[in-house]
Design an enzyme around this catalytic site. Structure first.
Site: not given
Length: 412
Positions: A368-370
């Site tokens: 999740h781009c995290a």
């Protein structure tokens, strides 16, 4: 209009989104990936199409009727955005490609003048990469220290650690309003109060907030606020940066080209336009801007309070239902907004998402781009279901049934 919760017109709302009427893999589509990108109502699709059919022309560049009409329509949307987030002026609104470009604009413009070697800035452990990487790049280029506010096991910011991260050389705090993974609603008022007390400015990543709750940038007293149109039921490729007037006035341009200049001379150099046009080099995505205006009209007609109440009921129902799925682990706080992150037993999120897709259920899987947040929880990836104004109880029931079925098929 704000509908009472019991009168929220969910059937009518869903009928406004043609894509929701289709089947996927022989099953009715249950679209639970709106946090990645929301679907578009007919009002947005039709408005953008009508603009291309009858109104399209280059803006700010012509004296002919179509150009004047298109320019007027674009600037009306700028004013509409200002009203939607309660900005003091339409001239505080800069059109960009999305949240990522908005943050990069601040890093590359404000960052060039506000930071000196040895200064520091603060981000949090739950940030999207778009609110991490630009600051890492700036820190490396300018000799800055990047400080990180950690999160608790429950997915809340560890606010007790914030005072130790702030000092007289802190120039900026960049923080998300709502976590794109955990749904955590961060205590912005307190963060902004503490940051301002030590002289730091605050940038808020509002990408996961502006579609779920009312936003008042003046009441928040944030210095910058960024969001994307495509998550707010508008077109892709358009977003917004809000900045306080005095900050925008002092910032140099980031990109050079047409529209952002006042005078260009090969011998005397170039002088620049006033904000916001100083930051809008080149031909803007005018059709996307028009579509964003239609999206704001659509959301405003339903009522942000009504949307928030509807989604809140669904969230509570979803969390209670998911808690009954064997081996399912939920991540994040009890009180959250928009998104639900989970894993099922020892199964990889990709496998769970692939099975759900066969049942016509669309969720997001991955980091999740995290990635720092994944590391905090010791997992490579998570499943994420997300809610929108068109989400309904039947979709939650199908998600839960699908997870029960996967558990029966695959075990723990």
């Amino acid at each position: 209009m704000n509908y009472p919760v019991e009168h929220y017109p969910i059937d009518r709302v869903r009928a406004d989104f043609p894509i929701l009427q289709q089947s996927v893999n022989g099953q009715p589509l249950a679209y639970l990936d709106s946090a990645a990108s929301a679907q578009k109502p007919l009002a947005v699709i039709d408005r953008e199409r009508d603009f291309y059919l009858h109104e399209y022309a280059a803006v700010h560049r012509g004296i002919h009727t179509l150009s004047a009409r298109a320019t007027s329509a674009m600037e009306e949307v700028r004013a509409k955005v200002a009203t939607f987030i309660h900005a003091a002026s339409a001239e505080d609104i800069v059109f960009v490609r999305g949240t990522t470009e908005a943050i990069n604009l601040v890093a590359n413009s404000y960052g060039r003048t506000a930071f000196q070697p040895g200064d520091n800035l603060v981000i949090s452990e739950m940030e999207h990469h778009a609110n991490i990487v630009p600051w890492q790049m700036l820190a490396q280029a300018r000799g800055l220290t990047l400080r990180v506010l950690p999160i608790t096991d429950d997915g809340e910011l560890d606010m007790a650690q914030l005072p130790a991260l702030l000092d007289e050389r802190t120039r900026l705090v960049a923080v998300t309003q709502v976590s794109n993974v955990l749904g955590t609603v961060n205590p912005l008022a307190e963060i902004i109060r503490q940051a301002h007390a030590c002289g730091a400015k605050v940038l808020v990543d509002g990408a996961q907030a502006v579609m779920h709750q009312a936003v008042d940038v003046q009441a928040l007293d944030c210095d910058f606020y960024a969001f994307s149109g495509h998550k707010l039921y508008g077109p892709s490729g358009i977003g917004v940066l809000y900045g306080k007037s005095e900050l925008l006035q002092a910032m140099p341009p980031w990109e050079g080209g047409g529209a952002m200049i006042r005078e260009v001379s090969l011998t005397q150099g170039t002088t620049y336009a006033d904000p916001p046009w100083r930051f809008e080099a080149g031909s803007p995505h005018v059709a996307g801007i028009i579509g964003l205006g239609a999206a704001l009209d659509y959301v405003s007609a339903l009522g942000v309070d009504a949307i928030q109440a509807h989604e809140g009921l669904l969230m509570r129902y979803a969390l209670a239902s998911l808690a009954e799925v064997p081996t399912l682990r939920l991540y994040g706080p009890v009180h959250r907004q928009g998104v639900i992150a989970f894993n099922l037993g020892r199964h990889h999120a990709f496998d769970v998402g692939s099975f759900l897709d066969q049942y016509g259920i669309a969720i997001r899987t991955g980091h999740h781009c995290a990635m720092p947040l994944m590391s905090r929880y010791g997992v490579p990836s998570m499943c994420r279901a997300s809610l929108a104004l068109y989400s309904c109880q039947d979709e939650i029931d199908r998600l839960v049934a699908g997870l029960h079925r996967i558990h029966r098929l695959l075990g723990e």
